[in-house]
Motif scaffolding. Sequence first.
Motif, PDB file in Angstrom:
ATOM      1  N   ILE A 121       8.389   3.698  -2.357  1.00  0.00           N
ATOM      2  CA  ILE A 121       9.285   3.369  -1.272  1.00  0.00           C
ATOM      3  C   ILE A 121       8.407   2.641   0.344  1.00  0.00           C
ATOM      4  CG2 ILE A 121      11.283   4.163  -2.168  1.00  0.00           C
ATOM      5  CD1 ILE A 121      11.054   6.325  -0.287  1.00  0.00           C
ATOM      6  N   ASP A 122       7.065   3.020   0.568  1.00  0.00           N
ATOM      7  CA  ASP A 122       7.130   2.942   1.803  1.00  0.00           C
ATOM      8  C   ASP A 122       6.431   0.906   1.325  1.00  0.00           C
ATOM      9  OD1 ASP A 122       4.907   1.887   4.138  1.00  0.00           O
ATOM     10  OD2 ASP A 122       5.239   4.688   4.028  1.00  0.00           O
ATOM     11  N   TRP A 123       6.855   0.197   2.183  1.00  0.00           N
ATOM     12  CA  TRP A 123       6.079  -1.422   2.504  1.00  0.00           C
ATOM     13  C   TRP A 123       5.581  -1.426   2.642  1.00  0.00           C
ATOM     14  CZ3 TRP A 123       6.870  -5.489   0.413  1.00  0.00           C
ATOM     15  CH2 TRP A 123       6.118  -6.309   0.829  1.00  0.00           C
ATOM     16  N   ASN A 124       5.184  -1.158   3.720  1.00  0.00           N
ATOM     17  CA  ASN A 124       3.485  -1.064   4.691  1.00  0.00           C
ATOM     18  C   ASN A 124       1.901  -0.827   3.289  1.00  0.00           C
ATOM     19  OD1 ASN A 124       3.605  -2.142   6.756  1.00  0.00           O
ATOM     20  ND2 ASN A 124       4.499   0.359   7.740  1.00  0.00           N
ATOM     21  N   PHE A 125       2.975   0.705   2.304  1.00  0.00           N
ATOM     22  CA  PHE A 125       1.657   0.757   0.930  1.00  0.00           C
ATOM     23  C   PHE A 125       2.362  -0.012   0.221  1.00  0.00           C
ATOM     24  CE2 PHE A 125       0.395   3.370  -2.022  1.00  0.00           C
ATOM     25  CZ  PHE A 125      -0.870   4.124  -1.714  1.00  0.00           C
ATOM     26  N   MET A 126       3.418  -0.929  -0.331  1.00  0.00           N
ATOM     27  CA  MET A 126       3.217  -1.580  -1.093  1.00  0.00           C
ATOM     28  C   MET A 126       2.090  -2.806  -0.830  1.00  0.00           C
ATOM     29  SD  MET A 126       4.711  -0.374  -4.105  1.00  0.00           S
ATOM     30  CE  MET A 126       3.228   0.827  -3.631  1.00  0.00           C
ATOM     31  N   ALA A 127       2.304  -3.598   0.318  1.00  0.00           N
ATOM     32  CA  ALA A 127       1.566  -4.655   1.204  1.00  0.00           C
ATOM     33  C   ALA A 127      -0.047  -3.927   0.720  1.00  0.00           C
ATOM     34  CB  ALA A 127       1.846  -4.883   2.163  1.00  0.00           C
ATOM     35  N   LEU A 128      -0.326  -3.175   0.954  1.00  0.00           N
ATOM     36  CA  LEU A 128      -2.090  -2.361   0.797  1.00  0.00           C
ATOM     37  C   LEU A 128      -2.592  -2.822  -0.389  1.00  0.00           C
ATOM     38  CD1 LEU A 128      -4.564  -1.551   1.804  1.00  0.00           C
ATOM     39  CD2 LEU A 128      -3.404   0.909   1.851  1.00  0.00           C
ATOM     40  N   THR A 129      -0.713  -1.880  -1.709  1.00  0.00           N
ATOM     41  CA  THR A 129      -1.357  -1.221  -3.039  1.00  0.00           C
ATOM     42  C   THR A 129      -1.742  -2.938  -4.225  1.00  0.00           C
ATOM     43  OG1 THR A 129      -0.535   0.467  -3.521  1.00  0.00           O
ATOM     44  CG2 THR A 129      -0.241  -0.953  -5.311  1.00  0.00           C
ATOM     45  N   LEU A 130      -1.180  -4.031  -3.171  1.00  0.00           N
ATOM     46  CA  LEU A 130      -1.299  -5.759  -3.910  1.00  0.00           C
ATOM     47  C   LEU A 130      -2.234  -6.302  -3.702  1.00  0.00           C
ATOM     48  CD1 LEU A 130       2.734  -6.919  -2.817  1.00  0.00           C
ATOM     49  CD2 LEU A 130       1.356  -6.710  -5.186  1.00  0.00           C
ATOM     50  N   THR A 131      -2.619  -5.554  -1.918  1.00  0.00           N
ATOM     51  CA  THR A 131      -3.550  -6.433  -1.825  1.00  0.00           C
ATOM     52  C   THR A 131      -5.105  -4.982  -2.657  1.00  0.00           C
ATOM     53  OG1 THR A 131      -3.259  -6.505   0.096  1.00  0.00           O
ATOM     54  CG2 THR A 131      -5.852  -6.461   0.014  1.00  0.00           C
ATOM     55  N   ALA A 132      -5.073  -4.495  -2.875  1.00  0.00           N
ATOM     56  CA  ALA A 132      -6.080  -3.639  -2.961  1.00  0.00           C
ATOM     57  C   ALA A 132      -6.509  -3.882  -4.837  1.00  0.00           C
ATOM     58  CB  ALA A 132      -6.454  -1.968  -3.160  1.00  0.00           C
ATOM     59  N   GLY A 133      -4.761  -3.917  -5.606  1.00  0.00           N
ATOM     60  CA  GLY A 133      -4.850  -4.032  -6.682  1.00  0.00           C
ATOM     61  C   GLY A 133      -5.425  -5.595  -7.529  1.00  0.00           C
ATOM     62  N   LEU A 134      -5.360  -6.141  -6.243  1.00  0.00           N
ATOM     63  CA  LEU A 134      -5.834  -7.911  -7.130  1.00  0.00           C
ATOM     64  C   LEU A 134      -7.177  -8.135  -6.777  1.00  0.00           C
ATOM     65  CD1 LEU A 134      -2.947  -9.869  -4.568  1.00  0.00           C
ATOM     66  CD2 LEU A 134      -3.681 -10.186  -7.753  1.00  0.00           C
ATOM     67  N   GLY A 135      -7.176  -7.324  -5.724  1.00  0.00           N
ATOM     68  CA  GLY A 135      -8.952  -7.510  -5.741  1.00  0.00           C
ATOM     69  C   GLY A 135      -9.883  -6.628  -6.167  1.00  0.00           C
TER      70      GLY A 135
END
Length: 447
Positions: free
Chosen positions: A235-249
């Motif tokens: 539910i943490d939007w900032n953590f989800m943005a980071l998750t997308l970044t790390a996941g795609l990379g």
Amino acid sequence: MMEDDVLLKAGGPGTVVPLVVYKRRWLEMVWYMLTNAANAIVWITFSPISDQVTDYYGVSTTWVNMLSVSFMILYIPFVVVAAWALDKGGLRCGMVIGAFLTALGAWVRVLGRWSFWPMLGGQVLAGIAQPFILNAPPLLAGNWFPEQQRTIATTLATVANPVGVGIGFLLAPLLTPHDADIPFMLLVEALVATVLCIPTILFFKGEPDTPPSISAGNRGEESMPLLLALWKCLIDWNFMALTLTAGLGLGAFNTLATLINQLDVAGHYSNTESGLFGALTIAFGLLGSGVVSAIVDWTHYYKVTLVVCLALATAACVMMTLVIEHLVLLCVAVSVLGATMTPVLPVSFELGCETVFPVGEAIASGVLMTAGQIVGIVLIFLLPWMIDHVSVMSAQWTLTGCVGCGFVCMWFYYGSLRRRDFEAKRKEEDEERIISVRAASIQSAYA
């Protein structure tokens, strides 16, 4: 450091409790890095020689890719088990499980002398071990290292995996000049994995007797149930943005490692040259990780660092696609990609732990890694189809697009460094209490 550093923090009323930075932390780091590298060697074994494996066992390319993809698939259901084991059972519990299963899987693969399926079975065992190992770097750093060394500690622990990948890239082609040498290669790698895992099983301690930092000392009182911790992450939007970044990379990086032999078809490169590309990626990745982690530990500019790294990595991917038939330029491109892409994961680990603190380090890193595995699974099934039915170039542009999307996602991150804020606040409170304790001691001495 040659001696253990002892710092002071306030404890209960009237007491002063030491924070100790043990020199043993570097030995713990070595044991962990050896196990992480061993697991990576087992994972990547067949990627640089996928065409030889196909010919030797008479199986399709899809099944050969499954030897690598099995790690990513198994990571998803077992990441919760691993996160729970590391969070509740402790770092040693998780690492012993990971080391044992890695070594066992390597020996089961030796039965691949006679059949393809034991090799897949061995990969499954080592794949189950992977989340116990890959989720651990932030926890290792938090347990043993002071706050000013956590980023570089996480980086060292994390890059052990690409180091193992690099060794695997070089080892497999060197040991298999002919298809019939595959059984010998499996035996050598089983011996290597066993030697690398034994120290962890025998000597790895997991955590010191006295914590090295305020957040490590308060981990018990700040901990939360597993499901609640996962919900806090989601539910943490900032953590989800980071998750997308790390996941795609991470997904793009794992896909490149798995399919490097097939992607190099466009340039007509040999297995040895494919191994060279992988080794260059890792070698420059180590260099880049060392520089980037030192910068982040000094400045705490996590977001800026990730944005710069991902921008340069995207440019390197574009260059790789455009110069695929030029060996020297391609070597330059993969070197830049390694130097800029490898640091993304450890920096993301540390930023993730900061963003969702007091969620446990193993849980936060597990969520980030899961995103990368999901992206990797999709790409590893998609890109071979694109290579066969569209073109190699389209597959390479897809990889480039993933890294570029990760760069875009990072711009939406605006989180705070909660763990560092917590430590700064506690440190200020503790200093005031220490002064009070010492003042009371002086008064009692003259009373």
